[in-house]
Design a protein around this motif. Structure first.
Motif, mmCIF file in Angstrom:
data_model
loop_
_atom_site.group_PDB
_atom_site.id
_atom_site.type_symbol
_atom_site.label_atom_id
_atom_site.label_comp_id
_atom_site.label_asym_id
_atom_site.label_seq_id
_atom_site.Cartn_x
_atom_site.Cartn_y
_atom_site.Cartn_z
ATOM 1 N N THR A 126 -47.305 -40.772 -24.710
ATOM 2 C CA THR A 126 -46.262 -41.473 -25.110
ATOM 3 C C THR A 126 -45.373 -42.005 -23.581
ATOM 4 N N ARG A 127 -44.581 -43.235 -23.846
ATOM 5 C CA ARG A 127 -43.837 -43.552 -23.095
ATOM 6 C C ARG A 127 -42.702 -42.546 -22.460
ATOM 7 N N GLU A 128 -42.369 -41.950 -23.387
ATOM 8 C CA GLU A 128 -41.180 -41.027 -23.233
ATOM 9 C C GLU A 128 -41.747 -39.763 -21.943
ATOM 10 N N LEU A 129 -43.004 -39.314 -22.583
ATOM 11 C CA LEU A 129 -43.673 -38.267 -21.591
ATOM 12 C C LEU A 129 -44.193 -38.829 -20.137
ATOM 13 N N CYS A 130 -44.230 -40.276 -20.391
ATOM 14 C CA CYS A 130 -44.797 -40.707 -18.922
ATOM 15 C C CYS A 130 -43.517 -40.723 -18.227
ATOM 16 N N VAL A 131 -42.493 -41.103 -18.589
ATOM 17 C CA VAL A 131 -41.154 -40.813 -17.658
ATOM 18 C C VAL A 131 -40.935 -39.471 -17.277
ATOM 19 N N VAL A 174 -45.857 -43.980 -9.567
ATOM 20 C CA VAL A 174 -45.402 -45.047 -10.323
ATOM 21 C C VAL A 174 -45.673 -44.935 -12.056
ATOM 22 N N SER A 175 -44.912 -45.321 -12.880
ATOM 23 C CA SER A 175 -45.099 -44.995 -14.241
ATOM 24 C C SER A 175 -45.588 -46.489 -14.993
ATOM 25 N N ILE A 176 -46.645 -46.335 -15.540
ATOM 26 C CA ILE A 176 -47.131 -47.431 -15.988
ATOM 27 C C ILE A 176 -47.303 -47.378 -17.784
ATOM 28 N N TYR A 177 -46.409 -48.095 -18.384
ATOM 29 C CA TYR A 177 -46.403 -48.087 -19.951
ATOM 30 C C TYR A 177 -45.754 -49.194 -20.294
ATOM 31 N N GLY A 178 -46.100 -49.347 -21.722
ATOM 32 C CA GLY A 178 -45.774 -50.573 -22.553
ATOM 33 C C GLY A 178 -44.358 -50.676 -23.050
ATOM 34 N N GLY A 179 -43.794 -51.884 -23.228
ATOM 35 C CA GLY A 179 -42.447 -51.990 -23.751
ATOM 36 C C GLY A 179 -41.590 -52.656 -22.585
ATOM 37 N N LEU A 222 -36.502 -49.489 -31.799
ATOM 38 C CA LEU A 222 -35.909 -49.571 -30.492
ATOM 39 C C LEU A 222 -36.601 -50.147 -29.600
ATOM 40 N N ASN A 223 -36.297 -51.003 -28.783
ATOM 41 C CA ASN A 223 -37.046 -51.417 -27.589
ATOM 42 C C ASN A 223 -37.090 -50.460 -26.416
ATOM 43 N N GLN A 224 -37.888 -50.616 -25.447
ATOM 44 C CA GLN A 224 -37.992 -49.411 -24.566
ATOM 45 C C GLN A 224 -36.549 -49.243 -23.552
ATOM 46 N N GLU A 225 -36.038 -50.445 -23.449
ATOM 47 C CA GLU A 225 -34.734 -50.162 -22.827
ATOM 48 C C GLU A 225 -33.696 -49.421 -23.511
ATOM 49 N N GLN A 226 -33.712 -49.696 -24.879
ATOM 50 C CA GLN A 226 -32.736 -48.704 -25.736
ATOM 51 C C GLN A 226 -33.067 -47.397 -25.750
ATOM 52 N N ARG A 227 -34.479 -47.050 -25.664
ATOM 53 C CA ARG A 227 -34.945 -45.871 -25.783
ATOM 54 C C ARG A 227 -34.528 -44.806 -24.512
#
Length: 480
Positions: free
Chosen positions: A79-84, A103-108, A277-282
């Motif tokens: 998931t994106r959150e775990l990536c961060v 570097v973090s590579i994820y969608g959104g 929510l979009n990635q920026e909002q999340r």
């Protein structure tokens, strides 16, 4: 034991100590020495017990103090959150190694920033399968020099259907590599995956033999609650003594959006993370929660694996999870880093069978959740809620702006809405409700009309409000 005792380089030890991380957890003490030697590892431990540093410190140390530019380490997360979160943990350990970049590579998110970091020579890539394959397909991500590979939360990748993507990623990585797989649970397909892509892996289980399947430092409270009363119950739990940061899990995105609006209206400070929510909002919501600007985070399961905050005191399941693994991952957001926590679960009447399966699988000994309402005395004693607590910190918007004595700003009454109308040049006020009732009687006969120009006036006036009058002012015949 310290990290120095595990042969971790002093600059990394100092970077961890600066963040108050001194003593390793069991999964770290068992994993780090083997990982430093290049042994392939399957690491299994409950969520919140330090798996990230269990694989992160060895891979940082194995690529050296001054690694050449280009991707040497690949960490794949679901998931994106775990990536961060994983990226932030690795950057913490790399505080004294400026030549090593993550570097973090994820969608959104836009490609440009991620591609720019890759071109700048980042050696450690943490990414989600979809975006990794996307960039590699565009020849923007080169994996041919990768020597360290980690699959984190592999069971979640299985749940999300990422196994085909994992196979494509492994096809681009050299066959000679050091591979580690970490997860809280280890279903059969994950073990089969490990056998395919790992070389004689050692399976490490870092669990206390005297501890059950659930963490002993978490108090599990289960209530049978009515859906119409849940918001009120939650609002009272949020005022419990010692309540710190709180994560509330909902089953759907709509429920998350509705609950965050409700709690904010009640005066609480809540943010939400869900798929609408979009990635920026999340990311903004997660950052506010971690920084303490918001002390309540409402999330769907998609974000569960990326919420790694040590001071979460309460987890609330708005609805019962789908299975026992999901329950463990949700509850594991509290009681992290050896601290205590409370996990509260609401079970709807229709979900009692689902809870029965979870209770049996985790051996929790709570086969019949107690029926609970916001007024139930045991709710207050179980969770340390002060007596007299109500589910609102501020008045409603209606109570906050009462009507003035003069009625200014309020909707006008029936009498104030009465308007004068002109009939045959004379002024006539709009009839009251009683006059409307009497009108058909007065207009029942032509003799009651008075002058000839006013024949059938009440009936005519009522009809004229609905239809445009003819040019001569004569009454209109009703349409059939």
């Amino acid at each position: 034991m310290t990290f120095s005792d595990l042969a971790i380089d002093q600059d990394i030890v100092d970077a961890l100590a600066a963040k108050g991380i001194i003593e390793p957890f069991p999964i770290q003490t068992q994993t780090i020495p083997l990982a430093l030697s290049g042994q392939d590892i399957i690491g299994q431990a409950k969520t919140g017990t330090g798996k990230t540093f269990g694989f992160g410190l060895p891979i940082i140390q194995r690529i050296g103090l001054h690694p050449a530019d280009g991707v040497k380490v690949l960490v794949v997360v679901p998931t994106r959150e775990l990536c961060v979160q994983v990226s932030e943990d690795l950057e913490t350990a790399l505080a004294n190694r400026p030549d090593t970049k993550v570097v973090s590579i994820y969608g959104g998110k836009a490609y440009e920033g991620q591609v720019e970091q890759l071109k700048a020579g980042a050696q450690i890539v943490v990414g989600t399968p979809g975006r990794l394959l996307d960039l590699s397909g565009q020849r923007l991500l080169d994996l041919k020099n990768v020597s360290e590979v980690v699959l984190d939360e592999a069971d979640k990748m299985l749940d999300l259907g990422f196994l085909p993507d994992i196979e494509k990623i492994f096809a681009q990585i050299p066959a000679t590599r050091h591979t580690m797989l970490f997860s809280a649970t280890m279903p059969g397909p994950i073990v089969a995956l490990a056998r395919r892509f790992m070389t004689k892996p050692i399976h490490i289980r870092a669990n206390d033999p005297d501890e059950g399947l659930t963490q002993a430092n978490i108090n599990h409270v289960v209530y049978r609650a009515h859906s119409l009363d849940k918001d009120e119950v939650i609002a009272r739990i949020l005022q419990a003594e010692g309540r710190g940061k709180t994560v509330i899990f909902t089953r759907t995105k709509r429920a998350a959006a509705k609950l965050v609006e409700e709690l904010n209206d009640r005066g609480f400070s809540a943010a939400a993370v869900h798929g609408d929510l979009n990635q920026e909002q999340r990311e903004r919501a997660m950052a506010a929660f971690k920084a303490g600007k918001k002390d309540i985070l409402i999330a769907t399961d998609v974000a569960a694996r990326g919420i790694d905050v040590n001071d979460v005191t309460h987890v609330i399941n708005h609805t019962v999870p789908d299975d026992h693994d999901t329950y463990l991952h949700r509850a594991g957001r509290t009681g992290r880093a050896g601290k205590t926590g409370i996990a509260v679960t609401f079970v709807d009447w229709d979900d009692l069978h689902k809870w029965a399966l979870i209770n049996r699988a985790l051996e929790m000994g709570i086969p019949e959740p107690v029926e609970t309402y916001s007024s139930s005395p045991h709710l207050y004693t179980d969770l340390g809620i002060p007596e007299g607590t109500r589910g609102r910190l501020k008045p409603t918007s209606r109570e906050a702006a009462p009507r003035s004595e003069s009625g200014a700003g309020s909707r006008p009454s029936n009498s104030s809405r009465s308007r004068s109308r002109t009939r045959g040049g004379a002024s006539a006020s709009r009839p009251t409700q009683g006059e409307k009732t009497a009108a058909p009687v007065q207009g029942a006969g032509a003799d009651a009309a008075g002058t000839a120009g006013e024949s059938g006036a009440p009936r005519r006036r009522s009809r004229n409000r609905r239809r445009r009058p003819s040019g001569d002012g004569a009454p209109q015949a009703p349409q059939q």
